[in-house]
Design a protein around this motif. Structure first.
Motif, PDB file in Angstrom:
ATOM      1  N   UNK A   1       0.847  -1.199   0.000  1.00  0.00           N
ATOM      2  CA  UNK A   1       0.000   0.000   0.000  1.00  0.00           C
ATOM      3  C   UNK A   1       0.883   1.250   0.000  1.00  0.00           C
ATOM      4  N   UNK A   2       0.258   2.398  -0.242  1.00  0.00           N
ATOM      5  CA  UNK A   2       1.012   3.659  -0.277  1.00  0.00           C
ATOM      6  C   UNK A   2       1.766   3.907   1.029  1.00  0.00           C
ATOM      7  N   UNK A   3       1.163   3.432   2.136  1.00  0.00           N
ATOM      8  CA  UNK A   3       1.792   3.657   3.447  1.00  0.00           C
ATOM      9  C   UNK A   3       3.058   2.830   3.611  1.00  0.00           C
ATOM     10  N   UNK A   4       3.280   1.877   2.668  1.00  0.00           N
ATOM     11  CA  UNK A   4       4.441   0.989   2.779  1.00  0.00           C
ATOM     12  C   UNK A   4       4.067  -0.353   3.380  1.00  0.00           C
ATOM     13  N   UNK A   5       2.830  -0.462   3.937  1.00  0.00           N
ATOM     14  CA  UNK A   5       2.401  -1.734   4.532  1.00  0.00           C
ATOM     15  C   UNK A   5       2.198  -2.776   3.440  1.00  0.00           C
ATOM     16  N   UNK A   6       2.556  -4.019   3.753  1.00  0.00           N
ATOM     17  CA  UNK A   6       2.350  -5.107   2.799  1.00  0.00           C
ATOM     18  C   UNK A   6       1.203  -5.969   3.299  1.00  0.00           C
ATOM     19  N   UNK A   7       0.220  -6.197   2.428  1.00  0.00           N
ATOM     20  CA  UNK A   7      -0.900  -7.056   2.818  1.00  0.00           C
ATOM     21  C   UNK A   7      -1.173  -8.056   1.695  1.00  0.00           C
ATOM     22  N   UNK A   8      -2.001  -9.056   2.041  1.00  0.00           N
ATOM     23  CA  UNK A   8      -2.366 -10.060   1.053  1.00  0.00           C
ATOM     24  C   UNK A   8      -3.789  -9.740   0.564  1.00  0.00           C
ATOM     25  N   UNK A   9      -4.062  -9.891  -0.733  1.00  0.00           N
ATOM     26  CA  UNK A   9      -5.388  -9.555  -1.272  1.00  0.00           C
ATOM     27  C   UNK A   9      -5.854 -10.642  -2.244  1.00  0.00           C
ATOM     28  N   UNK A  10      -7.188 -10.844  -2.291  1.00  0.00           N
ATOM     29  CA  UNK A  10      -7.761 -11.844  -3.198  1.00  0.00           C
ATOM     30  C   UNK A  10      -7.895 -11.252  -4.593  1.00  0.00           C
ATOM     31  N   UNK A  11      -7.757 -12.104  -5.602  1.00  0.00           N
ATOM     32  CA  UNK A  11      -7.910 -11.652  -6.994  1.00  0.00           C
ATOM     33  C   UNK A  11      -9.236 -12.137  -7.556  1.00  0.00           C
TER      34      UNK A  11
ATOM     35  N   UNK B   1      -1.984   4.061   9.103  1.00  0.00           N
ATOM     36  CA  UNK B   1      -2.359   4.943  10.215  1.00  0.00           C
ATOM     37  C   UNK B   1      -2.882   6.283   9.715  1.00  0.00           C
ATOM     38  N   UNK B   2      -3.557   6.974  10.625  1.00  0.00           N
ATOM     39  CA  UNK B   2      -4.137   8.262  10.263  1.00  0.00           C
ATOM     40  C   UNK B   2      -4.743   8.924  11.482  1.00  0.00           C
ATOM     41  N   UNK B   3      -5.582   9.941  11.224  1.00  0.00           N
ATOM     42  CA  UNK B   3      -6.189  10.717  12.305  1.00  0.00           C
ATOM     43  C   UNK B   3      -7.712  10.631  12.179  1.00  0.00           C
ATOM     44  N   UNK B   4      -8.399  10.430  13.290  1.00  0.00           N
ATOM     45  CA  UNK B   4      -9.862  10.316  13.273  1.00  0.00           C
ATOM     46  C   UNK B   4     -10.467  11.666  12.898  1.00  0.00           C
ATOM     47  N   UNK B   5     -11.316  11.651  11.859  1.00  0.00           N
ATOM     48  CA  UNK B   5     -11.958  12.902  11.416  1.00  0.00           C
ATOM     49  C   UNK B   5     -13.364  13.032  11.965  1.00  0.00           C
TER      50      UNK B   5
ATOM     51  N   UNK C   1      -6.145   9.164   6.316  1.00  0.00           N
ATOM     52  CA  UNK C   1      -4.868   8.447   6.332  1.00  0.00           C
ATOM     53  C   UNK C   1      -3.709   9.420   6.133  1.00  0.00           C
ATOM     54  N   UNK C   2      -2.532   8.980   6.499  1.00  0.00           N
ATOM     55  CA  UNK C   2      -1.352   9.850   6.381  1.00  0.00           C
ATOM     56  C   UNK C   2      -1.072  10.230   4.927  1.00  0.00           C
ATOM     57  N   UNK C   3      -1.512   9.363   3.977  1.00  0.00           N
ATOM     58  CA  UNK C   3      -1.281   9.699   2.560  1.00  0.00           C
ATOM     59  C   UNK C   3      -2.404  10.574   2.000  1.00  0.00           C
ATOM     60  N   UNK C   4      -3.333  11.011   2.851  1.00  0.00           N
ATOM     61  CA  UNK C   4      -4.372  11.943   2.422  1.00  0.00           C
ATOM     62  C   UNK C   4      -5.704  11.283   2.063  1.00  0.00           C
ATOM     63  N   UNK C   5      -5.716   9.942   1.867  1.00  0.00           N
ATOM     64  CA  UNK C   5      -6.981   9.278   1.514  1.00  0.00           C
ATOM     65  C   UNK C   5      -7.840   9.115   2.770  1.00  0.00           C
TER      66      UNK C   5
ATOM     67  N   UNK D   1      -4.711   7.097  15.115  1.00  0.00           N
ATOM     68  CA  UNK D   1      -5.055   5.672  15.228  1.00  0.00           C
ATOM     69  C   UNK D   1      -4.343   4.857  14.153  1.00  0.00           C
ATOM     70  N   UNK D   2      -4.289   3.550  14.412  1.00  0.00           N
ATOM     71  CA  UNK D   2      -3.796   2.618  13.400  1.00  0.00           C
ATOM     72  C   UNK D   2      -4.979   1.812  12.887  1.00  0.00           C
ATOM     73  N   UNK D   3      -4.832   1.216  11.711  1.00  0.00           N
ATOM     74  CA  UNK D   3      -5.904   0.377  11.173  1.00  0.00           C
ATOM     75  C   UNK D   3      -5.327  -1.003  10.894  1.00  0.00           C
ATOM     76  N   UNK D   4      -5.962  -2.009  11.484  1.00  0.00           N
ATOM     77  CA  UNK D   4      -5.538  -3.386  11.236  1.00  0.00           C
ATOM     78  C   UNK D   4      -6.454  -3.939  10.151  1.00  0.00           C
TER      79      UNK D   4
END
Ligand code: ATP
Length: 364
Positions: free
Chosen positions: A266-276, A305-309, A324-328, A350-353
């Protein structure tokens, strides 16, 4: 006759429907193919103007395809006029005869078919029981409520025992509570009669709660067909993900693909697994969709991570909108069970799991 599982009641093959000519030409259906199984509650879901009613009208025989064919139990129904098709329609407006009684309305189709009196009476009695309207059999339909009129319209359409019942937004004229009641009623009627129902709605919640399978339509095309769970959890395209429920979209880079799943960054640098989506092999950039209830907000850590709006309370659950920190933006939905969940405040970091199996890659 017991229904054969998996047998197709209706097959729509490469159907196009064009209205108008020249510059005013509209392709109401743009090469649509779909198979509807016997004994299935099948829903056509999409926004106004996407071609739902046009497809129903072609199946009913009120109009003809510009191209392609429609098969009923393996036979092309093009030569059959509407009244010879074992198909009946329930319209949004009910289209009841106000000067006739409930019983006369229900028996009308059978009268037209020239059925013997005794058979009509028996069938009308059966239908009155099925829709729980025995007590109002002798009332004129102008003297009953909207919900009761809806039941009569259903009974009238079911009386000639069609193989397929077409329902064009039949609940949209009812208020919220009655609509909920009639949704359950419709499911019961479909189950008890074993008739194939093709139901049209633009209401995603109605489609999710009632259908065995849903076809999502947009601009004259069917974008995805699947069970409510498939459509909700595994939307293949942005339109489907967006039209059904709330969704978070995130930009991602594909790192590797293995057995229907991808590792993405992801843009944040986090690596996740996703279904195709089935048979889809993206490379480079892609969009990942994550439903708000498949992610969790936490005070520390998390994949992004980001800030609660904003924090919006909905009774059964709470929506936490996060910048989110990247603006989304990203929404997390948390259940409000007593004693459960952490509460969040505007401005809080906050962080998002992102849960296992939560992320799905889109085709577009
Ligand atoms: P709604 O939910 O508003 O009923 P729908 O999904 O059922 O919409 P259709 O009524 O099938 O959509 O219409 C699909 C497209 O075809 C629309 O752009 C509509 O304007 C056009 N259309 C439908 N019937 C005709 C007609 N008889 N003549 C010209 N255009 C038509």
């Amino acid at each position: 006759m017991p229904a054969t599982p998996g047998k197709n009641a209706i097959e729509v093959r490469g159907v196009r429907k064009v209205f108008g000519t020249g510059e005013a030409q509209v392709a109401a259906l743009d090469t649509v193919s779909v198979s509807i199984r016997e004994n299935e509650f099948f829903t056509l879901l999409g926004p106004s103007g996407c071609g739902k009613t046009t497809l129903l009208r072609l199946i009913a025989g009120f109009d003809f395809p510009s191209d392609g064919e429609i098969m009923l139990y393996g036979e092309d129904i093009a030569p059959l006029p509407p009244f010879k098709r074992p198909v009946n329609t329930v319209f949004q407006s009910y289209a009841l005869f106000p000067h006739m009684t409930v019983a006369q309305n229900i028996g009308f189709g059978l009268e037209m078919l020239g059925k013997p009196r005794a058979e009509i009476d028996a069938r009308v009695a059966e239908m009155l029981k099925l829709v729980r309207m025995e007590k109002l059999a002798k009332r004129r339909t102008s003297q009953i409520s909207g919900g009761q009129q809806q039941r009569v319209a259903l009974a009238r359409a079911l009386a000639p025992q069609p193989k397929v019942l077409l329902l064009d937004e039949p609940l949209s004229a009812l208020d919220y509570k009655l609509r909920k009641e009639m949704q359950i009623e419709l499911k019961r009627l479909q189950h008890e009669t074993g008739i194939t129902f093709i139901f049209v709605t633009h209401d995603q919640e109605e489609a999710l709660t009632m259908s065995d399978r849903i076809a999502v339509m947009s601009s004259g095309k069917i974008l995805q067909v699947g069970s409510p769970r498939d459509i909700y959890d595994r939307p293949a395209e942005r339109f489907v993900a967006d039209f059904i429920g709330e969704t978070n979209f995130l930009d991602a880079r594909i790192d590797s693909i293995e057995e229907g799943r991808a590792k993405v960054t992801l843009k944040s640098g986090a690596t996740i697994s996703a279904t195709l989506p089935d048979g889809f092999k993206p490379d480079g950039e892609a969009t990942v969709v994550i439903r708000p209830e498949h992610a969790k907000a936490v005070k520390d850590g998390g994949d992004i991570s980001g800030v609660v709006e904003n924090v919006v309370y909905f009774g059964t659950d709470t929506h936490v909108h996060i910048r989110l920190d990247d603006g989304e933006t990203f929404t997390v939905r948390q259940q409000n069970a007593r004693g459960a969940g952490t509460s969040f405040e505007r401005g809080q970091r906050v962080g998002i799991v992102i849960g296992d199996d939560a992320a799905q890659i889109l085709k577009d």
